[in-house]
Motif scaffolding. Structure first.
Motif, PDB file in Angstrom:
ATOM      1  N   LEU A  19       9.693 -39.133   8.795  1.00 11.83           N
ATOM      2  CA  LEU A  19      10.436 -40.244   8.219  1.00 11.83           C
ATOM      3  C   LEU A  19       9.604 -40.839   7.085  1.00 11.83           C
ATOM      4  CD1 LEU A  19      11.868 -42.148  11.322  1.00 11.83           C
ATOM      5  CD2 LEU A  19      13.121 -40.703   9.703  1.00 11.83           C
ATOM      6  N   THR A  20      10.196 -40.989   5.925  1.00 12.40           N
ATOM      7  CA  THR A  20       9.485 -41.539   4.776  1.00 12.40           C
ATOM      8  C   THR A  20       9.278 -43.041   4.951  1.00 12.40           C
ATOM      9  OG1 THR A  20      11.529 -41.961   3.563  1.00 12.40           O
ATOM     10  CG2 THR A  20      10.475 -39.806   3.231  1.00 12.40           C
ATOM     11  N   THR A  21       8.418 -43.584   4.115  1.00  7.68           N
ATOM     12  CA  THR A  21       8.133 -45.019   4.160  1.00  7.68           C
ATOM     13  C   THR A  21       9.407 -45.838   3.969  1.00  7.68           C
ATOM     14  OG1 THR A  21       5.945 -44.578   3.232  1.00  7.68           O
ATOM     15  CG2 THR A  21       6.725 -46.848   3.148  1.00  7.68           C
ATOM     16  N   ALA A  22      10.242 -45.423   3.001  1.00  6.38           N
ATOM     17  CA  ALA A  22      11.479 -46.169   2.741  1.00  6.38           C
ATOM     18  C   ALA A  22      12.438 -46.103   3.920  1.00  6.38           C
ATOM     19  CB  ALA A  22      12.156 -45.631   1.476  1.00  6.38           C
ATOM     20  N   GLU A  23      12.443 -44.972   4.637  1.00  9.97           N
ATOM     21  CA  GLU A  23      13.303 -44.863   5.817  1.00  9.97           C
ATOM     22  C   GLU A  23      12.801 -45.766   6.938  1.00  9.97           C
ATOM     23  OE1 GLU A  23      15.124 -40.451   6.019  1.00  9.97           O
ATOM     24  OE2 GLU A  23      12.943 -40.490   5.671  1.00  9.97           O
ATOM     25  N   ILE A  24      11.482 -45.831   7.104  1.00 11.14           N
ATOM     26  CA  ILE A  24      10.902 -46.691   8.135  1.00 11.14           C
ATOM     27  C   ILE A  24      11.132 -48.168   7.800  1.00 11.14           C
ATOM     28  CG2 ILE A  24       8.730 -47.435   9.196  1.00 11.14           C
ATOM     29  CD1 ILE A  24       7.745 -44.529   8.771  1.00 11.14           C
ATOM     30  N   ASP A  25      10.924 -48.515   6.519  1.00  8.12           N
ATOM     31  CA  ASP A  25      11.096 -49.906   6.088  1.00  8.12           C
ATOM     32  C   ASP A  25      12.563 -50.283   5.885  1.00  8.12           C
ATOM     33  OD1 ASP A  25       8.369 -50.109   6.094  1.00  8.12           O
ATOM     34  OD2 ASP A  25       8.131 -50.000   3.923  1.00  8.12           O
ATOM     35  N   ASP A  26      13.414 -49.258   5.812  1.00 10.36           N
ATOM     36  CA  ASP A  26      14.847 -49.454   5.565  1.00 10.36           C
ATOM     37  C   ASP A  26      15.115 -50.156   4.236  1.00 10.36           C
ATOM     38  OD1 ASP A  26      17.553 -49.110   6.156  1.00 10.36           O
ATOM     39  OD2 ASP A  26      17.722 -51.101   7.074  1.00 10.36           O
ATOM     40  N   GLU A  27      14.285 -49.821   3.227  1.00 13.22           N
ATOM     41  CA  GLU A  27      14.521 -50.346   1.889  1.00 13.22           C
ATOM     42  C   GLU A  27      13.707 -49.552   0.872  1.00 13.22           C
ATOM     43  OE1 GLU A  27      13.278 -54.412   1.934  1.00 13.22           O
ATOM     44  OE2 GLU A  27      11.141 -53.926   1.781  1.00 13.22           O
ATOM     45  N   GLY A  28      14.207 -49.510  -0.359  1.00  2.23           N
ATOM     46  CA  GLY A  28      13.506 -48.829  -1.428  1.00  2.23           C
ATOM     47  C   GLY A  28      13.778 -49.491  -2.755  1.00  2.23           C
ATOM     48  N   ASP A  29      12.895 -49.276  -3.712  1.00  2.00           N
ATOM     49  CA  ASP A  29      13.016 -49.869  -5.044  1.00  2.00           C
ATOM     50  C   ASP A  29      13.941 -49.003  -5.881  1.00  2.00           C
ATOM     51  OD1 ASP A  29      12.461 -51.760  -6.941  1.00  2.00           O
ATOM     52  OD2 ASP A  29      10.532 -50.911  -7.529  1.00  2.00           O
ATOM     53  N   THR A  30      15.127 -49.520  -6.177  1.00  4.78           N
ATOM     54  CA  THR A  30      16.117 -48.725  -6.891  1.00  4.78           C
ATOM     55  C   THR A  30      16.794 -49.558  -7.974  1.00  4.78           C
ATOM     56  OG1 THR A  30      17.940 -47.150  -6.576  1.00  4.78           O
ATOM     57  CG2 THR A  30      18.019 -49.200  -5.293  1.00  4.78           C
ATOM     58  N   LEU A  31      17.783 -48.965  -8.634  1.00  2.00           N
ATOM     59  CA  LEU A  31      18.441 -49.631  -9.753  1.00  2.00           C
ATOM     60  C   LEU A  31      19.753 -50.265  -9.326  1.00  2.00           C
ATOM     61  CD1 LEU A  31      17.878 -46.970 -12.552  1.00  2.00           C
ATOM     62  CD2 LEU A  31      16.842 -49.228 -12.446  1.00  2.00           C
ATOM     63  N   VAL A  32      19.920 -51.529  -9.699  1.00  2.00           N
ATOM     64  CA  VAL A  32      21.174 -52.246  -9.483  1.00  2.00           C
ATOM     65  C   VAL A  32      21.566 -52.869 -10.818  1.00  2.00           C
ATOM     66  CG1 VAL A  32      22.352 -54.093  -8.252  1.00  2.00           C
ATOM     67  CG2 VAL A  32      20.595 -52.735  -7.083  1.00  2.00           C
ATOM     68  N   ASN A  33      22.639 -52.361 -11.405  1.00  2.00           N
ATOM     69  CA  ASN A  33      23.078 -52.824 -12.725  1.00  2.00           C
ATOM     70  C   ASN A  33      21.958 -52.738 -13.763  1.00  2.00           C
ATOM     71  OD1 ASN A  33      25.680 -53.506 -11.710  1.00  2.00           O
ATOM     72  ND2 ASN A  33      24.894 -55.459 -10.973  1.00  2.00           N
ATOM     73  N   GLY A  34      21.202 -51.656 -13.685  1.00  2.00           N
ATOM     74  CA  GLY A  34      20.145 -51.421 -14.662  1.00  2.00           C
ATOM     75  C   GLY A  34      18.845 -52.142 -14.398  1.00  2.00           C
ATOM     76  N   GLU A  35      18.749 -52.881 -13.292  1.00  2.00           N
ATOM     77  CA  GLU A  35      17.529 -53.625 -12.956  1.00  2.00           C
ATOM     78  C   GLU A  35      16.940 -53.111 -11.646  1.00  2.00           C
ATOM     79  OE1 GLU A  35      16.171 -55.961 -14.856  1.00  2.00           O
ATOM     80  OE2 GLU A  35      17.771 -55.944 -16.360  1.00  2.00           O
ATOM     81  N   PHE A  36      15.592 -53.087 -11.560  1.00  2.00           N
ATOM     82  CA  PHE A  36      14.930 -52.672 -10.327  1.00  2.00           C
ATOM     83  C   PHE A  36      15.060 -53.749  -9.261  1.00  2.00           C
ATOM     84  CE2 PHE A  36      12.515 -49.643 -13.005  1.00  2.00           C
ATOM     85  CZ  PHE A  36      12.664 -48.503 -12.215  1.00  2.00           C
ATOM     86  N   GLN A  37      15.478 -53.333  -8.064  1.00  2.00           N
ATOM     87  CA  GLN A  37      15.554 -54.243  -6.927  1.00  2.00           C
ATOM     88  C   GLN A  37      15.234 -53.476  -5.652  1.00  2.00           C
ATOM     89  OE1 GLN A  37      19.209 -56.432  -6.478  1.00  2.00           O
ATOM     90  NE2 GLN A  37      19.402 -56.824  -8.686  1.00  2.00           N
ATOM     91  N   LEU A  38      14.683 -54.179  -4.659  1.00  2.00           N
ATOM     92  CA  LEU A  38      14.541 -53.591  -3.346  1.00  2.00           C
ATOM     93  C   LEU A  38      15.907 -53.615  -2.675  1.00  2.00           C
ATOM     94  CD1 LEU A  38      11.166 -54.990  -1.942  1.00  2.00           C
ATOM     95  CD2 LEU A  38      11.752 -52.590  -2.335  1.00  2.00           C
ATOM     96  N   VAL A  39      16.413 -52.452  -2.328  1.00  2.00           N
ATOM     97  CA  VAL A  39      17.766 -52.336  -1.771  1.00  2.00           C
ATOM     98  C   VAL A  39      17.695 -51.819  -0.340  1.00  2.00           C
ATOM     99  CG1 VAL A  39      19.977 -51.125  -1.963  1.00  2.00           C
ATOM    100  CG2 VAL A  39      18.829 -51.957  -4.015  1.00  2.00           C
ATOM    101  N   LYS A  40      18.324 -52.510   0.549  1.00  2.00           N
ATOM    102  CA  LYS A  40      18.353 -52.102   1.956  1.00  2.00           C
ATOM    103  C   LYS A  40      19.086 -50.766   2.083  1.00  2.00           C
ATOM    104  CE  LYS A  40      19.153 -54.089   6.543  1.00  2.00           C
ATOM    105  NZ  LYS A  40      17.723 -54.024   6.882  1.00  2.00           N
ATOM    106  N   GLY A  41      18.479 -49.829   2.794  1.00  3.71           N
ATOM    107  CA  GLY A  41      19.111 -48.530   3.014  1.00  3.71           C
ATOM    108  C   GLY A  41      18.856 -47.507   1.926  1.00  3.71           C
ATOM    109  N   ALA A  42      18.108 -47.898   0.874  1.00  3.41           N
ATOM    110  CA  ALA A  42      17.789 -46.934  -0.193  1.00  3.41           C
ATOM    111  C   ALA A  42      16.590 -46.097   0.232  1.00  3.41           C
ATOM    112  CB  ALA A  42      17.493 -47.657  -1.502  1.00  3.41           C
ATOM    113  N   ASN A  43      16.720 -44.779   0.164  1.00  2.64           N
ATOM    114  CA  ASN A  43      15.622 -43.867   0.478  1.00  2.64           C
ATOM    115  C   ASN A  43      15.869 -42.545  -0.231  1.00  2.64           C
ATOM    116  OD1 ASN A  43      17.283 -42.144   2.285  1.00  2.64           O
ATOM    117  ND2 ASN A  43      17.245 -43.951   3.628  1.00  2.64           N
ATOM    118  N   TRP A  44      15.053 -41.552   0.018  1.00  2.00           N
ATOM    119  CA  TRP A  44      15.151 -40.306  -0.734  1.00  2.00           C
ATOM    120  C   TRP A  44      16.487 -39.603  -0.516  1.00  2.00           C
ATOM    121  CZ3 TRP A  44      15.612 -35.212   0.992  1.00  2.00           C
ATOM    122  CH2 TRP A  44      15.483 -35.008   2.367  1.00  2.00           C
TER     123      TRP A  44
END
Length: 295
Positions: free
Chosen positions: A60-85
């Motif tokens: 399980l990757t770090t994002a899967e364990i944390d249940d969040e990853g740094d991704t794009l929302v409307n062109g801006e970086f945000q920590l999004v719940k459920g984002a992973n590889w």
């Protein structure tokens, strides 16, 4: 036997960094560095290869364990719940049709776990590249600005990389830009997704760096270097000397990795990789303890 998709970079001296007045101070000064022989992946690790690793090890990757990853929302970086590889833009997204794209939203810990798995599977030592190894594989020995030379990334109908040119187009299958191949024939060393390096971040390291590559600094700062630009960053990030860093435990939608295999049995960087693992797990334990205390 090494994967046929690895490229041998011969030992020798190359010029690392930049003295150009328009470049960032962290790239200065330009300096000569001796690098030993090593093999480097011709392509970044893909979703398909990373999936095989996860399936065989139940990783399980770090994002899967944390249940969040740094991704794009409307062109801006945000920590999004459920984002992973597997779901790079959140739980409603999927990479099922992108098996040949570079895996992203993986941390240094995830990348080193993949390296460990591959080492056991192929009975040879694999790790992340040092900054010096990465840059030599990208620009070679002739001091070129970009992996392919000094020509612009897009010129007279020739497109050499996937980068942000005013519109976010996402990653491409690895190797989609053969005219952007590096001095040694390594693909996607500029654009598509950033590559994690094993070195910790130090903006002033070049001012005191030795002239023989022994791996970069080890630090409790929790920041690791990544190189090469991505589909999210503009053309300036495609320069072979460009340096950026991020928290080694933070998964980002723009960062992936590739592996290297030293050609010699004794690898002076190996102990630094082990130290990075110790640093990482120490930080993870501290983060988990703080979360529990703040509940």
């Amino acid at each position: 036997m090494l994967d046929s998709e690895m490229v041998l970079v011969r030992e020798g001296v190359f010029e690392m960094g930049s003295d150009d007045s328009s470049t960032d101070d962290r790239e200065k000064p330009r300096h000569k560095v001796w690098v030993n022989d090593f093999y480097i992946d011709k392509h970044m690790v893909t979703n398909k290869k990373f999936c095989k690793f996860c399936e065989e090890t139940n990783f399980l990757t770090t994002a899967e364990i944390d249940d969040e990853g740094d991704t794009l929302v409307n062109g801006e970086f945000q920590l999004v719940k459920g984002a992973n590889w597997r779901h790079p833009f959140g739980p409603h997204s999927s990479n099922e049709q992108k098996g040949d794209h570079p895996v992203v939203l993986v941390t240094v810990r995830d990348a080193l776990a993949y390296c460990s798995w591959r080492s056991k599977k192929e009975k040879r030592y694999f790790r992340l590249p040092t900054e010096a190894e990465w840059e030599k594989a990208a620009r070679g020995t002739d001091g070129r600005q970009y992996p392919w030379g000094n020509e612009p990334p897009s010129d007279l109908g020739v497109v050499r990389a996937r980068y942000y040119d005013g519109s976010l187009k996402g990653t491409t299958p690895v190797g989609s830009f053969p005219q952007g191949a590096s001095f040694y024939g390594v693909m996607d060393m500029a654009g598509n997704a950033w590559d994690w390096c094993v070195d910790a971040s130090d903006k002033h390291y070049y001012e005191k760096a030795p002239n023989c590559d022994v791996g970069g600094p080890i630090s409790m700062s929790s920041d690791s270097v990544f190189r090469g630009g991505s589909y999210i960053f503009p053309v300036e990030a495609l320069r072979a000397s460009c340096r950026h860093s991020n928290c080694l435990g933070r998964a980002s939608v723009g960062i992936g990795f590739r592996t290297v295999a030293p050609s010699r049995k004794w690898d002076s960087v190996r102990i630094r990789v082990l130290n990075r693992m110790v640093v990482y797990f120490a930080l993870r334990m501290k983060i988990n303890i703080n979360r529990r205390l703040n509940r």
